[in-house]
Design a protein around this motif. Sequence first.
Motif, mmCIF file in Angstrom:
data_model
loop_
_atom_site.group_PDB
_atom_site.id
_atom_site.type_symbol
_atom_site.label_atom_id
_atom_site.label_comp_id
_atom_site.label_asym_id
_atom_site.label_seq_id
_atom_site.Cartn_x
_atom_site.Cartn_y
_atom_site.Cartn_z
ATOM 1 N N SER A 1 0.821 -1.216 0.000
ATOM 2 C CA SER A 1 0.000 0.000 0.000
ATOM 3 C C SER A 1 0.858 1.271 0.000
ATOM 4 C CB SER A 1 -0.931 0.009 1.210
ATOM 5 O OG SER A 1 -0.170 -0.052 2.407
ATOM 6 N N ALA A 2 2.151 1.156 0.327
ATOM 7 C CA ALA A 2 3.040 2.318 0.355
ATOM 8 C C ALA A 2 3.727 2.572 -0.989
ATOM 9 C CB ALA A 2 4.107 2.137 1.438
ATOM 10 N N LEU A 3 3.564 1.658 -1.938
ATOM 11 C CA LEU A 3 4.155 1.854 -3.267
ATOM 12 C C LEU A 3 3.420 2.959 -4.006
ATOM 13 C CD1 LEU A 3 4.549 -1.892 -4.269
ATOM 14 C CD2 LEU A 3 6.396 -0.311 -3.712
ATOM 15 N N ARG A 4 4.124 3.646 -4.891
ATOM 16 C CA ARG A 4 3.528 4.750 -5.645
ATOM 17 C C ARG A 4 3.869 4.632 -7.126
ATOM 18 N NH1 ARG A 4 0.628 4.782 -2.169
ATOM 19 N NH2 ARG A 4 0.569 6.132 -0.375
ATOM 20 N N LYS A 5 3.013 5.233 -7.971
ATOM 21 C CA LYS A 5 3.257 5.286 -9.408
ATOM 22 C C LYS A 5 4.590 5.987 -9.657
ATOM 23 C CE LYS A 5 0.815 6.479 -13.617
ATOM 24 N NZ LYS A 5 -0.352 7.093 -14.203
ATOM 25 N N ASN A 6 5.323 5.544 -10.665
ATOM 26 C CA ASN A 6 6.662 6.018 -11.034
ATOM 27 C C ASN A 6 7.747 5.565 -10.062
ATOM 28 O OD1 ASN A 6 5.817 7.295 -13.402
ATOM 29 N ND2 ASN A 6 5.282 9.148 -12.277
ATOM 30 N N GLY A 7 7.376 4.740 -9.064
ATOM 31 C CA GLY A 7 8.370 4.150 -8.181
ATOM 32 C C GLY A 7 8.847 2.833 -8.782
ATOM 33 N N LEU B 1 8.583 -7.262 -9.983
ATOM 34 C CA LEU B 1 7.424 -8.001 -10.480
ATOM 35 C C LEU B 1 7.927 -9.211 -11.250
ATOM 36 C CD1 LEU B 1 5.184 -5.066 -11.792
ATOM 37 C CD2 LEU B 1 4.934 -6.322 -9.651
ATOM 38 N N LYS B 2 7.482 -10.391 -10.880
ATOM 39 C CA LYS B 2 7.902 -11.649 -11.518
ATOM 40 C C LYS B 2 9.424 -11.785 -11.541
ATOM 41 C CE LYS B 2 3.592 -12.427 -13.141
ATOM 42 N NZ LYS B 2 2.649 -12.198 -12.075
ATOM 43 N N GLY B 3 10.085 -11.302 -10.473
ATOM 44 C CA GLY B 3 11.529 -11.437 -10.357
ATOM 45 C C GLY B 3 12.342 -10.444 -11.163
ATOM 46 N N ARG B 4 11.686 -9.430 -11.733
ATOM 47 C CA ARG B 4 12.367 -8.423 -12.560
ATOM 48 C C ARG B 4 12.186 -7.032 -11.958
ATOM 49 N NH1 ARG B 4 16.137 -9.356 -15.480
ATOM 50 N NH2 ARG B 4 15.642 -7.582 -16.775
ATOM 51 N N PRO B 5 13.216 -6.160 -12.042
ATOM 52 C CA PRO B 5 13.061 -4.786 -11.556
ATOM 53 C C PRO B 5 12.192 -3.986 -12.537
ATOM 54 C CG PRO B 5 15.235 -5.077 -12.523
ATOM 55 C CD PRO B 5 14.568 -6.426 -12.542
ATOM 56 N N CYS B 6 11.140 -3.372 -12.019
ATOM 57 C CA CYS B 6 10.182 -2.653 -12.869
ATOM 58 C C CYS B 6 9.889 -1.262 -12.331
ATOM 59 C CB CYS B 6 8.861 -3.421 -12.952
ATOM 60 S SG CYS B 6 8.991 -5.028 -13.715
ATOM 61 N N LYS B 7 9.504 -0.366 -13.249
ATOM 62 C CA LYS B 7 9.000 0.954 -12.873
ATOM 63 C C LYS B 7 7.478 0.868 -12.913
ATOM 64 C CE LYS B 7 9.361 5.818 -13.838
ATOM 65 N NZ LYS B 7 10.188 6.832 -14.446
ATOM 66 N N GLY C 1 3.831 -2.764 -14.219
ATOM 67 C CA GLY C 1 5.157 -2.150 -14.327
ATOM 68 C C GLY C 1 5.858 -2.531 -15.606
ATOM 69 N N LEU C 2 6.804 -1.681 -16.015
ATOM 70 C CA LEU C 2 7.642 -1.949 -17.184
ATOM 71 C C LEU C 2 9.040 -2.308 -16.712
ATOM 72 C CD1 LEU C 2 6.662 0.969 -19.597
ATOM 73 C CD2 LEU C 2 5.907 -1.402 -19.675
ATOM 74 N N GLY D 1 11.826 -3.287 -21.115
ATOM 75 C CA GLY D 1 10.602 -2.570 -21.462
ATOM 76 C C GLY D 1 9.370 -3.472 -21.456
ATOM 77 N N LYS D 2 9.541 -4.759 -21.116
ATOM 78 C CA LYS D 2 8.419 -5.696 -21.094
ATOM 79 C C LYS D 2 7.469 -5.358 -19.945
ATOM 80 C CE LYS D 2 7.437 -10.622 -21.111
ATOM 81 N NZ LYS D 2 7.949 -11.975 -20.893
ATOM 82 N N LYS D 3 6.158 -5.530 -20.212
ATOM 83 C CA LYS D 3 5.137 -5.187 -19.217
ATOM 84 C C LYS D 3 4.852 -6.384 -18.316
ATOM 85 C CE LYS D 3 1.305 -2.459 -19.992
ATOM 86 N NZ LYS D 3 0.006 -2.149 -20.595
ATOM 87 N N TYR D 4 4.825 -6.131 -16.999
ATOM 88 C CA TYR D 4 4.485 -7.156 -16.006
ATOM 89 C C TYR D 4 3.385 -6.610 -15.108
ATOM 90 C CZ TYR D 4 8.902 -9.507 -17.134
ATOM 91 O OH TYR D 4 9.923 -10.149 -17.768
ATOM 92 N N ASP D 5 2.529 -7.508 -14.576
ATOM 93 C CA ASP D 5 1.552 -7.049 -13.594
ATOM 94 C C ASP D 5 1.410 -8.086 -12.489
ATOM 95 O OD1 ASP D 5 -1.735 -8.008 -14.600
ATOM 96 O OD2 ASP D 5 0.141 -8.815 -15.370
ATOM 97 N N ASP D 6 0.918 -7.631 -11.346
ATOM 98 C CA ASP D 6 0.773 -8.497 -10.177
ATOM 99 C C ASP D 6 -0.322 -7.934 -9.284
ATOM 100 O OD1 ASP D 6 1.239 -10.591 -8.486
ATOM 101 O OD2 ASP D 6 3.180 -9.881 -7.759
ATOM 102 N N ILE D 7 -0.960 -8.823 -8.540
ATOM 103 C CA ILE D 7 -1.960 -8.420 -7.548
ATOM 104 C C ILE D 7 -1.485 -8.940 -6.198
ATOM 105 C CG2 ILE D 7 -4.338 -8.689 -6.777
ATOM 106 C CD1 ILE D 7 -5.133 -9.001 -9.726
ATOM 107 N N CYS D 8 -1.507 -8.058 -5.198
ATOM 108 C CA CYS D 8 -0.970 -8.403 -3.888
ATOM 109 C C CYS D 8 -1.845 -7.759 -2.811
ATOM 110 C CB CYS D 8 0.455 -7.868 -3.795
ATOM 111 S SG CYS D 8 1.242 -8.107 -2.208
#
Length: 153
Positions: free
Chosen positions: A22-28, A32-38, A59-60, A65-72
């Motif tokens: 809940s403390a994460l923010r957009k552009n942070g 995601l899936k073991g990869r560093p993403c923005k 996140g990208l 530049g690959k797109k990843y998503d996650d629900i937590c």
Amino acid sequence: MADLDFDGGESGASATYPIQASALRKNGYVMLKGRPCKIVDMSTSKTGKHGHAKVHLVGLDLFTGKKYDDICPSTHNMNVPNVARVDYQVLGCNDGFLSLMDDSAETRDDLRLPEGDLAKEIEKKIECEDSFLVTVLKALSEEQVVAIKAQTS
């Protein structure tokens, strides 16, 4: 007692650190899936009848530049990569590897030329013998040139 070998020690700094979802923010940044993403998109759902509010992250990948998503669940921890940005002066290019110099006049020749339009722009500037800087992004022992800057004296 058995001899212990401590030759392979590390600096003690971790490649990632935990933070509540809940403390994460957009552009942070987030893993995601073991990869560093923005983080490019983020939404929080309402609490259900028997559960937690959930955070949906998109996140990208910083390097591909690959797109990843996650629900937590919003109360769970997510790992955030330690990301460093460093500017280097470009000295030249040999066999697809850039020759770079940092602020303390240390040189390195181990960084590959990036792919696509950025590589063409760097090669063009090297041919014209322009003096310029490149921004290198580093996370999880991966490094890549991500931008070009004009050099200011």
